[in-house]
Motif scaffolding. Structure first.
Motif, PDB file in Angstrom:
ATOM      1  N   TRP A  34       0.818  -1.161  -0.086  1.00 18.16           N
ATOM      2  CA  TRP A  34       0.014   0.162  -0.118  1.00 18.16           C
ATOM      3  C   TRP A  34       0.714   1.176  -0.155  1.00 18.16           C
ATOM      4  O   TRP A  34       1.811   1.233   0.451  1.00 18.16           O
ATOM      5  CB  TRP A  34      -0.867  -0.071   1.222  1.00 18.16           C
ATOM      6  N   ARG A  35       0.344   2.314  -0.481  1.00 19.58           N
ATOM      7  CA  ARG A  35       1.144   3.675  -0.486  1.00 19.58           C
ATOM      8  C   ARG A  35       0.223   4.757  -0.060  1.00 19.58           C
ATOM      9  O   ARG A  35      -1.240   4.419  -0.225  1.00 19.58           O
ATOM     10  CB  ARG A  35       1.821   3.988  -1.904  1.00 19.58           C
ATOM     11  N   ASP A  36       0.642   5.762   0.183  1.00 19.42           N
ATOM     12  CA  ASP A  36      -0.206   6.948   0.500  1.00 19.42           C
ATOM     13  C   ASP A  36      -0.787   7.542  -0.591  1.00 19.42           C
ATOM     14  O   ASP A  36      -0.057   7.690  -1.701  1.00 19.42           O
ATOM     15  CB  ASP A  36       0.659   8.144   1.514  1.00 19.42           C
ATOM     16  N   ALA A  37      -2.194   7.832  -0.577  1.00 21.66           N
ATOM     17  CA  ALA A  37      -2.803   8.333  -1.858  1.00 21.66           C
ATOM     18  C   ALA A  37      -2.807   9.984  -1.707  1.00 21.66           C
ATOM     19  O   ALA A  37      -3.235  10.684  -2.634  1.00 21.66           O
ATOM     20  CB  ALA A  37      -4.158   7.825  -1.907  1.00 21.66           C
ATOM     21  N   GLY A  38      -2.073  10.354  -0.627  1.00 24.28           N
ATOM     22  CA  GLY A  38      -1.914  11.975  -0.679  1.00 24.28           C
ATOM     23  C   GLY A  38      -3.186  12.806   0.114  1.00 24.28           C
ATOM     24  O   GLY A  38      -3.161  13.813  -0.094  1.00 24.28           O
ATOM     25  N   ALA A  39      -3.883  11.976   0.744  1.00 24.63           N
ATOM     26  CA  ALA A  39      -5.126  12.719   1.403  1.00 24.63           C
ATOM     27  C   ALA A  39      -5.290  12.388   2.993  1.00 24.63           C
ATOM     28  O   ALA A  39      -4.964  11.028   3.091  1.00 24.63           O
ATOM     29  CB  ALA A  39      -6.129  12.586   0.638  1.00 24.63           C
ATOM     30  N   ALA A  40      -5.699  13.240   3.601  1.00 26.68           N
ATOM     31  CA  ALA A  40      -5.884  12.714   5.111  1.00 26.68           C
ATOM     32  C   ALA A  40      -6.819  13.883   5.720  1.00 26.68           C
ATOM     33  O   ALA A  40      -7.142  14.949   5.344  1.00 26.68           O
ATOM     34  CB  ALA A  40      -4.437  12.919   6.020  1.00 26.68           C
ATOM     35  N   GLY A  41      -7.514  13.295   6.904  1.00 22.65           N
ATOM     36  CA  GLY A  41      -8.618  14.212   7.445  1.00 22.65           C
ATOM     37  C   GLY A  41      -9.375  13.205   8.314  1.00 22.65           C
ATOM     38  O   GLY A  41      -9.028  12.256   8.772  1.00 22.65           O
ATOM     39  N   SER A  42     -10.621  13.680   8.393  1.00 21.87           N
ATOM     40  CA  SER A  42     -11.611  12.996   9.117  1.00 21.87           C
ATOM     41  C   SER A  42     -12.007  11.718   8.403  1.00 21.87           C
ATOM     42  O   SER A  42     -11.739  11.525   7.063  1.00 21.87           O
ATOM     43  CB  SER A  42     -12.787  13.896   9.501  1.00 21.87           C
ATOM     44  N   LYS A  43     -12.566  10.966   9.031  1.00 17.38           N
ATOM     45  CA  LYS A  43     -13.169   9.566   8.446  1.00 17.38           C
ATOM     46  C   LYS A  43     -14.086  10.069   7.401  1.00 17.38           C
ATOM     47  O   LYS A  43     -14.012   9.446   6.148  1.00 17.38           O
ATOM     48  CB  LYS A  43     -13.886   8.574   9.479  1.00 17.38           C
ATOM     49  N   ARG A  44     -15.058  10.928   7.648  1.00 11.48           N
ATOM     50  CA  ARG A  44     -15.898  11.389   6.681  1.00 11.48           C
ATOM     51  C   ARG A  44     -15.133  11.835   5.190  1.00 11.48           C
ATOM     52  O   ARG A  44     -15.603  11.878   4.163  1.00 11.48           O
ATOM     53  CB  ARG A  44     -16.939  12.504   7.138  1.00 11.48           C
ATOM     54  N   GLN A  45     -14.157  12.791   5.620  1.00 14.52           N
ATOM     55  CA  GLN A  45     -13.864  13.340   4.742  1.00 14.52           C
ATOM     56  C   GLN A  45     -12.834  12.512   3.466  1.00 14.52           C
ATOM     57  O   GLN A  45     -12.942  12.447   2.441  1.00 14.52           O
ATOM     58  CB  GLN A  45     -12.729  14.364   4.970  1.00 14.52           C
ATOM     59  N   CYS A  46     -12.265  11.494   4.417  1.00 12.05           N
ATOM     60  CA  CYS A  46     -11.628  10.478   3.456  1.00 12.05           C
ATOM     61  C   CYS A  46     -12.346   9.577   2.578  1.00 12.05           C
ATOM     62  O   CYS A  46     -12.232   9.177   1.504  1.00 12.05           O
ATOM     63  CB  CYS A  46     -10.661   9.708   4.495  1.00 12.05           C
ATOM     64  N   LEU A  47     -13.386   9.284   3.396  1.00  8.73           N
ATOM     65  CA  LEU A  47     -14.449   8.336   2.600  1.00  8.73           C
ATOM     66  C   LEU A  47     -15.170   9.249   1.353  1.00  8.73           C
ATOM     67  O   LEU A  47     -15.285   8.524   0.301  1.00  8.73           O
ATOM     68  CB  LEU A  47     -15.693   7.862   3.505  1.00  8.73           C
ATOM     69  N   ALA A  48     -15.240  10.549   1.464  1.00  5.54           N
ATOM     70  CA  ALA A  48     -16.070  11.253   0.497  1.00  5.54           C
ATOM     71  C   ALA A  48     -14.731  11.279  -0.698  1.00  5.54           C
ATOM     72  O   ALA A  48     -15.067  11.188  -1.847  1.00  5.54           O
ATOM     73  CB  ALA A  48     -16.020  12.633   0.994  1.00  5.54           C
ATOM     74  N   LEU A  49     -13.651  11.604  -0.345  1.00  6.85           N
ATOM     75  CA  LEU A  49     -12.534  11.337  -1.187  1.00  6.85           C
ATOM     76  C   LEU A  49     -12.289   9.934  -1.907  1.00  6.85           C
ATOM     77  O   LEU A  49     -12.345  10.019  -3.065  1.00  6.85           O
ATOM     78  CB  LEU A  49     -11.108  11.806  -0.890  1.00  6.85           C
ATOM     79  N   ILE A  50     -12.600   8.846  -1.281  1.00  6.24           N
ATOM     80  CA  ILE A  50     -12.386   7.623  -1.845  1.00  6.24           C
ATOM     81  C   ILE A  50     -13.897   7.598  -2.852  1.00  6.24           C
ATOM     82  O   ILE A  50     -13.422   6.833  -4.016  1.00  6.24           O
ATOM     83  CB  ILE A  50     -12.272   6.488  -0.934  1.00  6.24           C
ATOM     84  N   GLY A  51     -14.699   8.016  -2.548  1.00  5.72           N
ATOM     85  CA  GLY A  51     -15.922   7.794  -3.272  1.00  5.72           C
ATOM     86  C   GLY A  51     -15.823   8.548  -4.642  1.00  5.72           C
ATOM     87  O   GLY A  51     -16.766   8.134  -5.529  1.00  5.72           O
ATOM     88  N   GLU A  52     -15.159   9.592  -4.418  1.00  4.53           N
ATOM     89  CA  GLU A  52     -14.730  10.579  -5.858  1.00  4.53           C
ATOM     90  C   GLU A  52     -13.780   9.818  -6.825  1.00  4.53           C
ATOM     91  O   GLU A  52     -13.987   9.739  -8.059  1.00  4.53           O
ATOM     92  CB  GLU A  52     -14.286  11.896  -5.512  1.00  4.53           C
ATOM     93  N   ARG A  53     -12.788   9.252  -6.142  1.00  4.75           N
ATOM     94  CA  ARG A  53     -11.694   8.821  -7.077  1.00  4.75           C
ATOM     95  C   ARG A  53     -12.012   7.124  -7.638  1.00  4.75           C
ATOM     96  O   ARG A  53     -11.355   6.873  -8.522  1.00  4.75           O
ATOM     97  CB  ARG A  53     -10.429   8.570  -6.053  1.00  4.75           C
ATOM     98  N   TRP A  54     -12.550   6.287  -6.458  1.00  2.00           N
ATOM     99  CA  TRP A  54     -12.879   5.117  -6.735  1.00  2.00           C
ATOM    100  C   TRP A  54     -14.028   4.792  -7.378  1.00  2.00           C
ATOM    101  O   TRP A  54     -15.054   4.214  -6.314  1.00  2.00           O
ATOM    102  CB  TRP A  54     -12.402   4.131  -5.454  1.00  2.00           C
ATOM    103  N   ASN A  55     -14.550   5.062  -8.464  1.00  4.76           N
ATOM    104  CA  ASN A  55     -15.959   4.806  -9.009  1.00  4.76           C
ATOM    105  C   ASN A  55     -16.017   3.394  -9.590  1.00  4.76           C
ATOM    106  O   ASN A  55     -16.875   3.168 -10.328  1.00  4.76           O
ATOM    107  CB  ASN A  55     -16.290   5.909  -9.863  1.00  4.76           C
ATOM    108  N   ASP A  56     -14.788   2.437  -9.829  1.00  5.36           N
ATOM    109  CA  ASP A  56     -14.867   1.199 -10.500  1.00  5.36           C
ATOM    110  C   ASP A  56     -14.227   0.312  -9.589  1.00  5.36           C
ATOM    111  O   ASP A  56     -13.174   0.322  -9.334  1.00  5.36           O
ATOM    112  CB  ASP A  56     -14.216   1.242 -11.869  1.00  5.36           C
ATOM    113  N   MET A  57     -15.160  -0.483  -8.909  1.00  4.19           N
ATOM    114  CA  MET A  57     -14.631  -1.467  -7.821  1.00  4.19           C
ATOM    115  C   MET A  57     -13.708  -2.577  -8.255  1.00  4.19           C
ATOM    116  O   MET A  57     -13.054  -3.194  -7.301  1.00  4.19           O
ATOM    117  CB  MET A  57     -15.816  -1.846  -6.990  1.00  4.19           C
TER     118      MET A  57
END
Length: 67
Positions: A34-57
């Motif tokens: 695993w590597r750092d994806a360059g984002a940090a913050g609250s759980k909600r903020q991180c999950l929102a970012l993942i939702g934007e970036r990872w749209n094909d599971m």
């Protein structure tokens, strides 16, 4: 289980070689593969970012094979 609205833990977004995303508590050791994806913050903020970036599971290898 801790109420997410009161979750004060800092997280960071991590990604593996298959472009699959996950959360890691800030300060925890980065797991092998695993590597750092360059984002940090609250759980909600991180999950929102993942939702934007990872749209094909599908793993990257399956997406690449489909093209």
């Amino acid at each position: 289980m801790q109420d997410e609205t009161n979750d004060t833990v800092a997280y960071r977004v991590v990604v593996n070689h298959e472009w699959q995303y996950s959360l890691l508590r800030e300060g925890d050791a980065l797991p092998s593969g695993w590597r750092d994806a360059g984002a940090a913050g609250s759980k909600r903020q991180c999950l929102a970012l993942i939702g934007e970036r990872w749209n094909d599971m599908r793993p990257r290898s399956l997406r690449d094979d489909a093209n």
